[in-house]
Design an enzyme around this catalytic site. Structure first.
Site, PDB file in Angstrom:
ATOM      1  CB  CYS A 323       4.001 -40.220  61.781  1.00 10.25           C
ATOM      2  SG  CYS A 323       3.102 -40.817  63.225  1.00 10.25           S
ATOM      3  CD  GLU A 357       3.996 -37.920  58.340  1.00 10.05           C
ATOM      4  OE1 GLU A 357       2.787 -37.699  58.581  1.00 10.05           O
ATOM      5  OE2 GLU A 357       4.870 -37.974  59.232  1.00 10.05           O
TER       6      GLU A 357
END
Length: 365
Positions: A323, A357
């Site tokens: 992330c 992501e």
């Protein structure tokens, strides 16, 4: 507002993210980037708002990150339609209820694609028996408007659930549908539509895998439950108690018989696998019974610590869900000394933000 959530605007921000990710990882030998887009609106399954009291009125607010000024929020197009419906319905009910509105400072909304909703009311006061009575009435009043929501109240060192403190999600992944219990105030992927794409990608890139799978940071079993079909056995670790309990429930409800979740941090498991320490939480589990050729990591924004990276380099295949592309880049500087990048994907979990992501599969050289 319409322009902000147009296809053209969405595609422009997506292209910018693609360019940024490629630039960040330009020092590495990369395969073709697979890009998985998001719905352009109503994609976020949860939302948190501060509550502003203005005399008899009250409304949702957020703070602008640049100016730090508060912004009144009457509609929130990035959140699900169910959350927007609940936002409109709950404020008039709270406005005329002095007990429920008194010292209320935040409302959290948590929804699913399966149509379930949980609303958490946060207070600067201790919650009383009278609060419980009024919260039950609130639940009934919302139901009269077609909103079937579970209600949770939170205060300092206090949590009261009216009925339950979780919602159950159903995610279709290829030819299967997986059920996931998601507990209030625990981590879940916020963009369910993109999460489905992440799971489909992970299942696809692990087809015909050999041996077993080890997963760090498994949460409620999001990846490990979907991936269990591709491995002989799966051993997953998670430190948060609520997430471990959810994962164990999800294993049972999905009838997964080759997956075990243990409550250990990545660092603790690394110590256990090196046989540096013994843990009671591993009682009955013989780590030597596992032949883990593949390891999956989905770390927090800080990325992987050096000890965990050292352990990862001994595995044939590494699946890294990131992330934070900056800590991913730093970790890849070490991981690519022993492994090469075979698959690269970008998942637009957070449209209209700078967050990226990334999914990467590395194979031992």
């Amino acid at each position: 507002m319409t322009e902000c959530f147009s296809n053209d605007n969405y595609n422009r921000q997506l292209e910018k993210k693609i360019d940024n990710l490629k630039a960040l990882l330009s020092d590495f030998s990369l395969p073709e980037l697979a890009v998985y887009s998001s719905p352009i609106s109503h994609y976020r399954m949860r939302a948190e708002f501060r509550i502003w009291h203005d005399g008899e009125d009250l409304y949702h607010i957020m703070y602008d990150k640049k100016t730090k000024k508060r912004v009144r929020i009457d509609q929130f197009p990035i959140a699900t339609k169910l959350i927007n419906q609940a936002m409109q319905a709950i404020l008039p009910l709270l406005q005329h209820n002095q007990l429920l509105r008194h010292l209320l400072f935040q409302i959290d909304y948590f929804s699913t694609l399966s149509g379930e909703l949980l609303i958490t009311l946060l207070y600067h006061k201790k919650l009383s028996d009278e609060w419980i009575i009024e919260a039950k009435k609130l639940k009934e009043q919302l139901a009269e408007q077609g909103i079937d929501a579970s209600i949770v109240g939170r205060a300092s060192n206090q949590k009261i659930a009216i009925d339950v403190d979780y919602i159950d999600e159903a995610l279709p992944v290829m030819d299967k549908t997986f059920l996931y219990r998601q507990v209030e105030n625990s981590f879940t992927q916020p963009n369910a539509a993109v999460n489905i794409k992440m799971l489909q990608w992970a299942v696809s890139v692990t087809k015909n895998s050999s041996g077993d799978l080890l997963e760090f940071y498994c949460g409620n079993g999001n990846f490990s439950i979907a991936l269990a079909q591709n491995f002989r056995k799966v051993l997953a670790t998670e430190i948060a108690k609520a997430s471990v309990y959810s994962a164990q429930y999800n294993i049972a409800v999905n009838h997964i018989d080759n997956l075990i979740v243990v409550r250990l941090s990545a660092e603790e498991f690394t110590s256990a696998i090196k046989k540096e320490r013994e843990f009671n939480r591993l009682k009955g589990i013989n780590l030597d019974d596992y032949q883990c050729d593949t390891v999956l990591v989905d770390p927090p924004r800080g990325g992987l610590d050096l000890n965990t990276i050292e352990i990862l380099t001994s595995y044939k295949t590494i699946i890294y869900i990131s992330c934070n592309p900056y800590t991913l880049r730093d970790n890849l500087q070490l991981l690519t000394k022993t492994h090469s990048i075979q698959h690269l994907a970008m998942f637009d979990q957070f449209p209209y933000t700078e967050h990226i992501e990334t999914g990467i599969v590395l194979c031992k050289k």
